[in-house]
Structures are given as C-alpha cells and as structure tokens.
Motif scaffolding. Structure first.
Motif, PDB file in Angstrom:
ATOM      1  N   ILE A 102       0.294  13.505   1.516  1.00  0.00           N
ATOM      2  CA  ILE A 102       1.573  14.212   1.589  1.00  0.00           C
ATOM      3  C   ILE A 102       1.849  14.556   3.043  1.00  0.00           C
ATOM      4  O   ILE A 102       1.041  15.183   3.725  1.00  0.00           O
ATOM      5  CB  ILE A 102       1.533  15.495   0.736  1.00  0.00           C
ATOM      6  CG1 ILE A 102       1.365  15.136  -0.742  1.00  0.00           C
ATOM      7  CG2 ILE A 102       2.814  16.311   0.942  1.00  0.00           C
ATOM      8  CD1 ILE A 102       1.158  16.338  -1.639  1.00  0.00           C
ATOM      9  N   ARG A 103       3.009  14.143   3.508  1.00  0.00           N
ATOM     10  CA  ARG A 103       3.357  14.326   4.912  1.00  0.00           C
ATOM     11  C   ARG A 103       4.495  15.319   5.133  1.00  0.00           C
ATOM     12  O   ARG A 103       4.847  15.619   6.269  1.00  0.00           O
ATOM     13  CB  ARG A 103       3.732  12.980   5.543  1.00  0.00           C
ATOM     14  CG  ARG A 103       2.581  11.989   5.597  1.00  0.00           C
ATOM     15  CD  ARG A 103       1.496  12.491   6.534  1.00  0.00           C
ATOM     16  NE  ARG A 103       0.408  11.543   6.672  1.00  0.00           N
ATOM     17  CZ  ARG A 103      -0.758  11.654   6.069  1.00  0.00           C
ATOM     18  NH1 ARG A 103      -0.988  12.690   5.265  1.00  0.00           N
ATOM     19  NH2 ARG A 103      -1.702  10.766   6.249  1.00  0.00           N
ATOM     20  N   ALA A 162       0.828  -1.201   0.000  1.00  0.00           N
ATOM     21  CA  ALA A 162       0.000   0.000   0.000  1.00  0.00           C
ATOM     22  C   ALA A 162       0.865   1.256   0.000  1.00  0.00           C
ATOM     23  O   ALA A 162       2.028   1.239   0.433  1.00  0.00           O
ATOM     24  CB  ALA A 162      -0.914   0.002   1.220  1.00  0.00           C
ATOM     25  N   LEU A 163       0.290   2.336  -0.490  1.00  0.00           N
ATOM     26  CA  LEU A 163       0.939   3.641  -0.420  1.00  0.00           C
ATOM     27  C   LEU A 163       0.602   4.256   0.931  1.00  0.00           C
ATOM     28  O   LEU A 163      -0.540   4.655   1.185  1.00  0.00           O
ATOM     29  CB  LEU A 163       0.458   4.543  -1.558  1.00  0.00           C
ATOM     30  CG  LEU A 163       0.957   5.988  -1.546  1.00  0.00           C
ATOM     31  CD1 LEU A 163       2.479   6.034  -1.637  1.00  0.00           C
ATOM     32  CD2 LEU A 163       0.330   6.794  -2.673  1.00  0.00           C
ATOM     33  N   GLY A 164       1.603   4.332   1.791  1.00  0.00           N
ATOM     34  CA  GLY A 164       1.362   4.857   3.128  1.00  0.00           C
ATOM     35  C   GLY A 164       1.406   6.361   3.192  1.00  0.00           C
ATOM     36  O   GLY A 164       0.588   6.996   3.864  1.00  0.00           O
ATOM     37  N   ALA A 165       2.397   6.960   2.510  1.00  0.00           N
ATOM     38  CA  ALA A 165       2.559   8.416   2.548  1.00  0.00           C
ATOM     39  C   ALA A 165       3.442   8.842   1.391  1.00  0.00           C
ATOM     40  O   ALA A 165       4.113   8.019   0.761  1.00  0.00           O
ATOM     41  CB  ALA A 165       3.166   8.854   3.882  1.00  0.00           C
ATOM     42  N   MET A 166       3.448  10.159   1.132  1.00  0.00           N
ATOM     43  CA  MET A 166       4.298  10.729   0.101  1.00  0.00           C
ATOM     44  C   MET A 166       5.071  11.913   0.672  1.00  0.00           C
ATOM     45  O   MET A 166       4.570  12.626   1.546  1.00  0.00           O
ATOM     46  CB  MET A 166       3.469  11.222  -1.093  1.00  0.00           C
ATOM     47  CG  MET A 166       2.858  10.135  -1.935  1.00  0.00           C
ATOM     48  SD  MET A 166       2.130  10.830  -3.436  1.00  0.00           S
ATOM     49  CE  MET A 166       0.823  11.826  -2.739  1.00  0.00           C
ATOM     50  N   MET A 167       6.277  12.106   0.143  1.00  0.00           N
ATOM     51  CA  MET A 167       7.061  13.302   0.427  1.00  0.00           C
ATOM     52  C   MET A 167       7.333  14.001  -0.905  1.00  0.00           C
ATOM     53  O   MET A 167       7.642  13.340  -1.905  1.00  0.00           O
ATOM     54  CB  MET A 167       8.376  12.944   1.109  1.00  0.00           C
ATOM     55  CG  MET A 167       8.222  12.197   2.417  1.00  0.00           C
ATOM     56  SD  MET A 167       7.431  13.176   3.723  1.00  0.00           S
ATOM     57  CE  MET A 167       8.793  14.232   4.226  1.00  0.00           C
TER      58      MET A 167
END
Length: 391
Positions: A179-180, A150-155
């Motif tokens: 986006i974190r 899974a895609l947990g987060a993006m930077m």
C-alpha cells in the motif's frame, strides 16, 4: 517492433502493415499501468450495490434496466453497466492488454490497483473488517501468474475528515506492505447531471481535510486525488500544506465537457468547450509550480470528457483519440516535465470508448517526438518512483 528498414518509428503503411508504431523495446522492460480497477460483484466486500445485483439477477436484461434505474449522470459516466456488474480481475485485464506488445514492443510489466469502483461518500465508511477485507481481496488476485502482470502497488480509498481515519489506515498497512497511499474522490460539479464522487463542495480545502491529511503525511504515504478541472486549485492547497507528500492528480485533471456536451449544460457550445480548455490549461500550469504534484495520463477516453453517450463507443479510431488528447498531453509534459508525468489506463472504465492498445498507441503518437527519455519516464520510471515499486 520496427519497420523493415529497421527504424524505430515509421508509417508502417509503407511496410505492408497498417498504423504507426513506436517501439519501446530496448527502452524499458515493460509498461507500468498506474490506474487499474479490480472488482467482483460476488467477492468484493464493498461492491454488491444496485447495478451488480441487477445484472446478476437478470443478466439478459441488465443493460436495459440500467437505463431505467440509473441517473443520467451515472449513464454518462459508465456508458454501460457491464463495467461494474461483471467481474473485472486479472484474467479480464490480461485479455484487454494482450495486443499491447504488437503496438509498442513490450508488455504490461506491473500495475497499480485500486479497490472497487463503488464510490465511498465521505459521510460513510465500511466497517473496519471490510477495510482489511478489501486489501485481502486485492492481494488474493492472481497477479504475476500466467499472462497477468505483477502487482506493483495498491492504493486504498480514504477520507481524512472522518474519525478513526488513521487507525483504519494502520489496519490496512498491517495487512500489506504494498500500500502506497490513499485514493480520494473529491469530484463535484455544478452541473446537476454530471456525476459527483463526494457530497461536499470544496472538500480538499476544508480545515478538517487538511488536518486529517497529517495521517497520510505522517505515514509517508502518497495522496491520489480525483477532481474535475474547475476544482484543481484546491489540489494546490493540499500540495502547499504538505510539501513533502506526493500528490497524484488523476485523469489529466478531467476537464469535463472539453470535447462535447455532458450533463445538462456543460460543453454544449464550441465557445463553452474552448473556455473549459482555457481554464484547464491555466490551472494545470499553476499545479506545475508545486514540485510535489505528479500528473497521471489516465482517463484519456473517459466518457465525461464529452466523447458521446453511445454504449458501444464514441471515439472510433486511434488517430481521432490522438488528435483530441494530444494538445492536453503536450501541455502537461511541457509544464510538468516527464519526471512528474505517468501513464495509467483507467481500465475498465475507459474501455467502452477505446481499446487498451488504442490508448497506448495514441500516447506513443503524441510522445514519440519528445524523445526516448520522455517515453521511458512516462511509461515506467515516473510510476516506479511515485509508487516506490520494487522497494
């Protein structure tokens, strides 16, 4: 995976298999990989640069051309142009992590992804539509389907010194609630043959950068920073200026040349390498005093650490990697505690030197004596907190 006797960890040579296995099964549902890069030369809005064009036009000769048209710094950083000249998306990543359950008993559960590899100098910025298009590209990748985690987060990449930085952040945040934070490549090295990630010395300590960070802090975002080890004190300046902002340091603080010669004159003698590691330890200890700094156990096989320059790999065995990075990992965990340390693969940039399962296995070898709490934190829980995965 346990041995025939049912213990959690053992030398499986005695059980008819080869290698040491520490199972995470029963401790966590899966690993969170906090440093995955995704790109496609034909689709990434910002990637179609020189290396991808060379490989696309003349795929049979791209590797040979790479050694001619690229600098020594670029060659030592990448080892092979295949890393950036060909697509690296969920299908390729899934292939690379397929053997992970056999090593530790659990799969990769979710990932934190960044935008394309191509560095963004602080003097330039893609058009606003490209900033949004990069996020759209990452969101459109098939994470969470088939065998892909899974895609947990993006930077997202960013430079707080630039005009309009806050507005660009807002345009990206409007596209995705995953986006974190921003990712900042401020790496600069005094050795002219070591690759630089930006064009300004001491970028992090400049008044313009520290003022611009208000746009990050004010939006409740994290700042993920890549610097070389001699620059680590600059990270302290950022952490002190914004004590309520999570500051994530990539790649163990990257002590360039710690294991062997790099560039023109870095790490060329045993005494020089010992000094690099001594100073790295001192600086990491200083960073640990800032409670908002989190360290990423990523880039363990990064070529600029000094493993060698052969494009087919320079480490060889899991035991070798464990022996080399073990003291660094132990120093970090001892000073930061497991609640501020997390795993990241840095794939595919580490791929020429080590397989994914080798990296995970080496970390398990080092961390297993610290106990189950440390294993849970490093491989999953710290990441979920730092990137607010699941929020």
């Amino acid at each position: 995976m346990a041995c025939r006797a049912g213990c959690r960890t053992c030398d499986l040579d005695r059980c008819g298999r080869v290698g040491r296995v520490t199972t995470l099964d029963g401790l966590i549902d899966g690993i969170v990989d906090t440093h995955v890069q995704q790109w496609n030369p034909r689709r990434s809005p910002r990637l179609g640069r020189r290396m991808s064009r060379v490989q696309r036009v003349v795929p049979r000769f791209g590797d040979r051309v790479f050694s001619v048209v690229s600098s020594q710094a670029e060659r030592e950083y990448l080892l092979t142009p295949r890393l950036v000249a060909r697509a690296y998306e969920p299908r390729q990543y899934s292939n690379d992590v397929a053997a992970v359950p056999a090593v530790c008993g659990v799969p990769i559960e979710s990932v934190v992804v960044t935008d394309a590899y191509t560095p963004l100098d602080e003097g330039e910025y893609p058009p606003d539509d490209h900033c949004v298009a990069e996020v759209d590209y990452l969101l459109g990748l098939p994470f969470g389907t088939a065998s892909a985690p899974a895609l947990g987060a993006m930077m997202v990449r960013g430079n707080p010194t630039l005009d309009g930085f806050g507005e660009r952040l807002d345009s990206q945040l409007a596209v995705s609630d995953r986006i974190r934070g921003i990712q900042i490549n401020a790496s600069r090295h005094p050795d002219p043959k070591v690759r630089d990630g930006c064009q300004t010395d001491g970028l992090l300590a400049t008044p313009a950068f520290l003022r611009g960070m208000e746009a990050v802090a004010g939006r409740g975002l994290a700042a993920e920073i890549f610097v070389y080890s001699h620059q680590l004190y600059d990270v302290v300046s950022v952490a002190r200026e914004y004590p309520d902002t999570t500051i994530i340091v990539d790649h163990l603080g990257c002590p360039v040349g710690a294991f062997g010669p790099v560039g023109l004159r870095t790490g060329t003698t045993a005494a020089a390498r010992a000094d690099i590691l001594r100073l790295w330890r001192e600086r990491m200890t200083s960073l640990a005093a800032q409670p908002n700094i989190v360290i990423k156990l990523s880039g363990l096989a990064l070529p600029v650490l000094g493993y060698g320059s052969e494009p087919w790999g320079n480490i060889g065995a899991r035991d070798t990697l464990t022996h080399m990075v073990g003291p660094l990992v132990k120093h970090v965990v001892a000073h930061f505690g497991s609640s501020r340390v997390m795993f990241g693969s840095n794939f595919p940039l580490d791929k020429p030197n080590a397989s994914f399962e080798m990296v995970v296995g080496s970390l398990l070898d080092v961390l297993e004596p610290w106990g189950e709490h440390v294993l849970r934190s490093v491989f999953r829980e710290t990441a979920r907190k730092a990137y607010r995965i699941g929020d």
